[in-house]
Design a protein around this motif. Structure first.
Motif, PDB file in Angstrom:
ATOM      1  N   VAL B 129     -29.868  -6.903 114.400  1.00 52.09           N
ATOM      2  CA  VAL B 129     -31.274  -7.317 114.390  1.00 52.09           C
ATOM      3  C   VAL B 129     -31.937  -6.795 113.116  1.00 52.09           C
ATOM      4  O   VAL B 129     -31.688  -5.672 112.696  1.00 52.09           O
ATOM      5  CB  VAL B 129     -32.009  -6.757 115.629  1.00 52.09           C
ATOM      6  N   ARG B 130     -32.739  -7.625 112.456  1.00 49.24           N
ATOM      7  CA  ARG B 130     -33.464  -7.173 111.261  1.00 49.24           C
ATOM      8  C   ARG B 130     -34.960  -7.413 111.466  1.00 49.24           C
ATOM      9  O   ARG B 130     -35.384  -8.554 111.644  1.00 49.24           O
ATOM     10  CB  ARG B 130     -33.003  -7.970 110.025  1.00 49.24           C
ATOM     11  N   PHE B 131     -35.716  -6.324 111.437  1.00 49.46           N
ATOM     12  CA  PHE B 131     -37.162  -6.456 111.587  1.00 49.46           C
ATOM     13  C   PHE B 131     -37.825  -6.694 110.234  1.00 49.46           C
ATOM     14  O   PHE B 131     -37.360  -6.175 109.208  1.00 49.46           O
ATOM     15  CB  PHE B 131     -37.752  -5.195 112.206  1.00 49.46           C
ATOM     16  N   LYS B 132     -38.905  -7.468 110.262  1.00 46.59           N
ATOM     17  CA  LYS B 132     -39.765  -7.589 109.091  1.00 46.59           C
ATOM     18  C   LYS B 132     -41.131  -7.044 109.482  1.00 46.59           C
ATOM     19  O   LYS B 132     -41.586  -7.269 110.600  1.00 46.59           O
ATOM     20  CB  LYS B 132     -39.932  -9.064 108.689  1.00 46.59           C
ATOM     21  N   GLU B 133     -41.772  -6.357 108.544  1.00 45.84           N
ATOM     22  CA  GLU B 133     -43.088  -5.814 108.864  1.00 45.84           C
ATOM     23  C   GLU B 133     -44.161  -6.821 108.488  1.00 45.84           C
ATOM     24  O   GLU B 133     -44.192  -7.314 107.358  1.00 45.84           O
ATOM     25  CB  GLU B 133     -43.304  -4.503 108.113  1.00 45.84           C
ATOM     26  N   LEU B 134     -45.037  -7.130 109.460  1.00 45.40           N
ATOM     27  CA  LEU B 134     -46.127  -8.070 109.190  1.00 45.40           C
ATOM     28  C   LEU B 134     -47.359  -7.314 108.700  1.00 45.40           C
ATOM     29  O   LEU B 134     -47.432  -6.091 108.788  1.00 45.40           O
ATOM     30  CB  LEU B 134     -46.464  -8.856 110.457  1.00 45.40           C
ATOM     31  N   LYS B 135     -48.337  -8.075 108.227  1.00 49.50           N
ATOM     32  CA  LYS B 135     -49.579  -7.485 107.698  1.00 49.50           C
ATOM     33  C   LYS B 135     -50.242  -6.531 108.678  1.00 49.50           C
ATOM     34  O   LYS B 135     -50.800  -5.519 108.286  1.00 49.50           O
ATOM     35  CB  LYS B 135     -50.574  -8.617 107.346  1.00 49.50           C
ATOM     36  N   ASN B 136     -50.188  -6.874 109.988  1.00 46.80           N
ATOM     37  CA  ASN B 136     -50.852  -6.034 110.989  1.00 46.80           C
ATOM     38  C   ASN B 136     -49.953  -4.909 111.523  1.00 46.80           C
ATOM     39  O   ASN B 136     -50.156  -4.408 112.622  1.00 46.80           O
ATOM     40  CB  ASN B 136     -51.329  -6.899 112.158  1.00 46.80           C
ATOM     41  N   ASN B 137     -48.902  -4.547 110.721  1.00 46.62           N
ATOM     42  CA  ASN B 137     -48.011  -3.445 111.076  1.00 46.62           C
ATOM     43  C   ASN B 137     -47.077  -3.721 112.242  1.00 46.62           C
ATOM     44  O   ASN B 137     -46.425  -2.814 112.741  1.00 46.62           O
ATOM     45  CB  ASN B 137     -48.798  -2.166 111.385  1.00 46.62           C
ATOM     46  N   VAL B 138     -47.044  -4.966 112.700  1.00 49.14           N
ATOM     47  CA  VAL B 138     -46.102  -5.300 113.765  1.00 49.14           C
ATOM     48  C   VAL B 138     -44.745  -5.593 113.139  1.00 49.14           C
ATOM     49  O   VAL B 138     -44.653  -6.233 112.106  1.00 49.14           O
ATOM     50  CB  VAL B 138     -46.597  -6.526 114.553  1.00 49.14           C
ATOM     51  N   LEU B 139     -43.688  -5.079 113.780  1.00 45.81           N
ATOM     52  CA  LEU B 139     -42.336  -5.393 113.315  1.00 45.81           C
ATOM     53  C   LEU B 139     -41.851  -6.623 114.068  1.00 45.81           C
ATOM     54  O   LEU B 139     -41.963  -6.695 115.293  1.00 45.81           O
ATOM     55  CB  LEU B 139     -41.396  -4.216 113.576  1.00 45.81           C
ATOM     56  N   TYR B 140     -41.327  -7.592 113.322  1.00 45.24           N
ATOM     57  CA  TYR B 140     -40.987  -8.868 113.930  1.00 45.24           C
ATOM     58  C   TYR B 140     -39.552  -9.246 113.600  1.00 45.24           C
ATOM     59  O   TYR B 140     -39.143  -9.212 112.437  1.00 45.24           O
ATOM     60  CB  TYR B 140     -41.955  -9.931 113.412  1.00 45.24           C
TER      61      TYR B 140
END
Lengths: 403, 247
Positions: B129-140
């Motif tokens: 699994v690879r998370f990306k960090e969104l602008k609102n600090n959520v990892l997606y």
């Protein structure tokens, strides 16, 4: 220097260390991260090795001049050093995105062993206490550093290791003039004798380079056996020598001796889990492994008088001696035969591969193949043929990819 | 006529199987609601019993380890998984713990194989699994696993990153798991609105650093594509950022 450039230099210098396991530890999460007891592989590099830890050096500056090492002081290469904050930031950011399972921090010797050790401790303390990182950390202990520093580092990390690098004192003197094995073994002893559970919970490991010096497999495996017995090591890693430097004391190899490395790992497993001793496998007159045949099959062919083994009655230890039967298969056979009378069909259903084992077993007194064929020569050619087929297959399939 | 029993959730399936076994009914098949009726099918839709007490009842009968086998078979992509669960459970009640070694029984052999397969995939995905960090600090993160292992890996990440907001989206089944620093919820993807899908400022930089690391760490003289492919099958490469260039 830009961070990217640093990362490139300091991971390039670290890549020759074979160890990358992240298993065997348990740590309570108090911020971010935990250690999975089974270990998790996050990626696989182009050479097929698993990447589970961010494997970097703190610095590749080194006062030592080990002939085989890319970072030796006489090499004219780019040098760099990470700050503690940089390492922490990289680790946390990679960890959050699930790229890695933790950090593997090693270092060249900068100034002196104690100073290097203090830098390692400072970095890992920051990572554990300020960033509240509870994931897996593997650190290198620097031989020659003060015992108190080793103890301090050991309380912060999951695994601590010191590389012995070469199996005999002679080749250490020749190829790594600034090192000596006493200092390395002193660290191993220190780790072994610590009673605290929080001290290096995942145990210690070490590494030996294969093919840089003249030692035979017998000497290498004897050394491993000695270290396993004396220091309770979790693992000894073997790293096929890769020619990175030119030196009159070093062999010139085009390709690393990968097959030899593979045979050593197989023998290593036999020592640790299958109840074999070095002297069963090799001796002074026969100091090297057969490249064509794995150590267990080789042993079995020399001891044909012990076979065939009767699957339904022989002991667990005897099962382990049969080529082609591993730990899981042996356990499965034991649990199943306690409950039922088993036959060859059952073995197949249990997922036990008879390809190699069929020459060495009977089941309820019956052979799997025509018993008149079971001559040493016949078995040997068949076992070797199988391996060759495997190799040929992989070559043709690879060429398909290339087209 | 072929008697086909219909269920909607896992709990419901367990209740249904318990009911069938207690009344000594052998179903022709058990299918979920989306099942498309064949000519000779007799669809039987019993009252949907969603009593959650069934779980402790079953665990008491067969033990937590074997319950996990059943659960993992349910998560698999297997066509007749419901029937496999039914017969596994039935045989367990008959032979007790011995059944695990009766590999000649087709349903047992299959159940064990499938549960192992699902467990293996879940373990692999914990790494891939690879998370990306969104602008609102959520990892997606996005995944497309063969089996429905979203629940298993979500629990893993809850333990690992309890102080982050994260969500994992299964694009194959259109379910998303969302963690709000307290608990995980699973909802259909289309019922969830992202406030933003913009990446954080740092994201490209970090991905770049990681790709650099990945490329440097491989040793050229040991290159072995076949070995890598064995451990990291191509079907997962789509979401593994360091593999994108090679795809």
């Amino acid at each position: 220097m830009e961070l990217k450039e640093k990362l490139k230099i300091l991971s390039d210098s670290a890549k020759y260390d074979a160890s990358c396991s992240s298993s065997g530890s348990y740590r309570k999460n108090n911020g971010i991260g935990n250690a999975a007891p089974a270990g998790i592989c996050h990626s696989f590099s182009s050479d097929g090795r698993c990447i589970s830890l961010l494997k970097i050096l703190l610095t590749n500056c080194c006062i030592f001049d080990c002939k085989y090492c890319i970072n030796r002081k006489t090499n004219n290469i780019k040098r760099a050093i990470f700050t503690s904050e940089e390492i922490c930031n990289l680790t946390i950011n990679f960890y959050k995105r699930n790229y890695i399972e933790g950090l593997f921090l090693s270092s060249g010797i900068i100034k002196n062993p104690d100073y290097t050790m203090e830098l390692l401790i400072e970095t890992i303390t920051l990572l554990r206490n300020k960033y509240h990182f509870s994931g897996y950390i593997h650190a290198k202990a620097i031989p020659g550093a003060n015992n108190n520093l080793v103890k301090k580092l050991g309380l912060l990390v999951d695994r601590l290791s010191a590389n012995i690098e070469l199996p005999t004192e002679e080749s250490i003197k020749l190829l790594a003039p600034n090192k000596n094995s006493n200092k390395v073994e002193n660290i191993m002893n220190l780790i072994k004798n610590s009673k605290s559970r929080k001290f290096v919970p995942a145990g210690q490991s070490t590494q030996m380079i294969i093919g840089a010096s003249k030692e035979s497999d017998y000497e290498i495996i004897s050394k491993s056996e000695y270290m396993y017995n004396k220091y309770n090591l979790k693992r000894v890693f073997y790293s096929a020598y890769i020619s990175v430097n030119k030196d009159k004391y070093l062999p010139t190899l085009e390709l690393p001796p990968l097959k030899r490395e593979n045979r050593l790992y197989q023998a290593d497993w036999l020592l640790r889990f299958y109840g074999f001793k070095t002297n069963d496998l090799l001796d002074q007159n026969n100091p090297n492994f057969n490249i064509l045949l794995d150590p267990k099959a080789n042993w079995a062919l020399k001891h044909m008088e012990e076979f065939p083994k009767e699957i339904t009655t022989c002991t667990y230890n005897d099962l382990l001696k049969i080529p082609g039967i591993g730990l899981k298969s042996a356990k499965r056979i034991i649990t199943s035969r306690n409950k039922f009378k088993i036959n060859f069909n059952d073995l197949k259903n249990m997922g036990i591969v008879l390809k190699r084992a069929k020459y060495f077993i009977t089941c309820n007194g019956k052979y799997f193949i025509d018993s008149s064929l079971l001559k040493k020569q016949f078995i040997e050619t068949n076992l070797i043929l199988e391996d060759k087929e495997k190799i040929n297959k992989s070559i043709t399939q690879l060429s398909l990819f290339n087209e | 006529m072929n008697n086909i029993y219909i269920y909607n959730t896992f709990i419901n399936l367990l209740n249904l199987i318990e009911l069938l076994i207690n009344n000594k009914i052998k179903p022709y098949n058990i299918k979920d609601e989306s099942y498309y009726r064949n000519l000779f099918d007799n669809i039987i839709n019993l009252e949907q019993n969603n009593n959650i007490d069934i779980i402790p009842i079953i665990i008491k009968k067969i033990g937590i380890k074997n319950f996990n086998i059943i659960y993992k078979v349910f998560l698999s992509n297997e066509n007749n998984k419901e029937l496999i669960i039914y017969y596994f459970y039935l045989n367990y009640l008959k032979y007790k713990e011995k059944v695990l070694y009766m590999k000649n029984l087709k349903c047992v052999n299959k159940a064990l194989k499938i549960s192992k397969h699902v467990g293996n995939e879940a373990h692999k995905l914990k790494g891939f699994v690879r998370f990306k960090e969104l602008k609102n600090n959520v990892l997606y993160a996005e995944i497309e696993p063969t089996n429905n292992i979203l629940e298993i890996i979500s629990l893993h990440f809850k333990k690992r990153m309890p102080n982050e907001y994260w969500c994992i989206c299964d694009n194959k089944r259109n379910i998303i798991s969302i963690y709000n620093k307290e608990k995980i919820i699973f909802i259909p993807k289309d019922k969830f609105n992202f406030l933003t899908n913009e990446l954080s400022n740092n994201e490209n930089n970090i991905e770049n650093l990681w790709t650099t690391f990945y490329k440097t760490i491989g040793i050229e003289t040991r290159k072995n594509d076949r070995c890598r492919m064995n451990f990291m099958p191509k079907k997962y490469w789509k979401y593994i950022i360091e593999m994108k260039e090679e795809l």
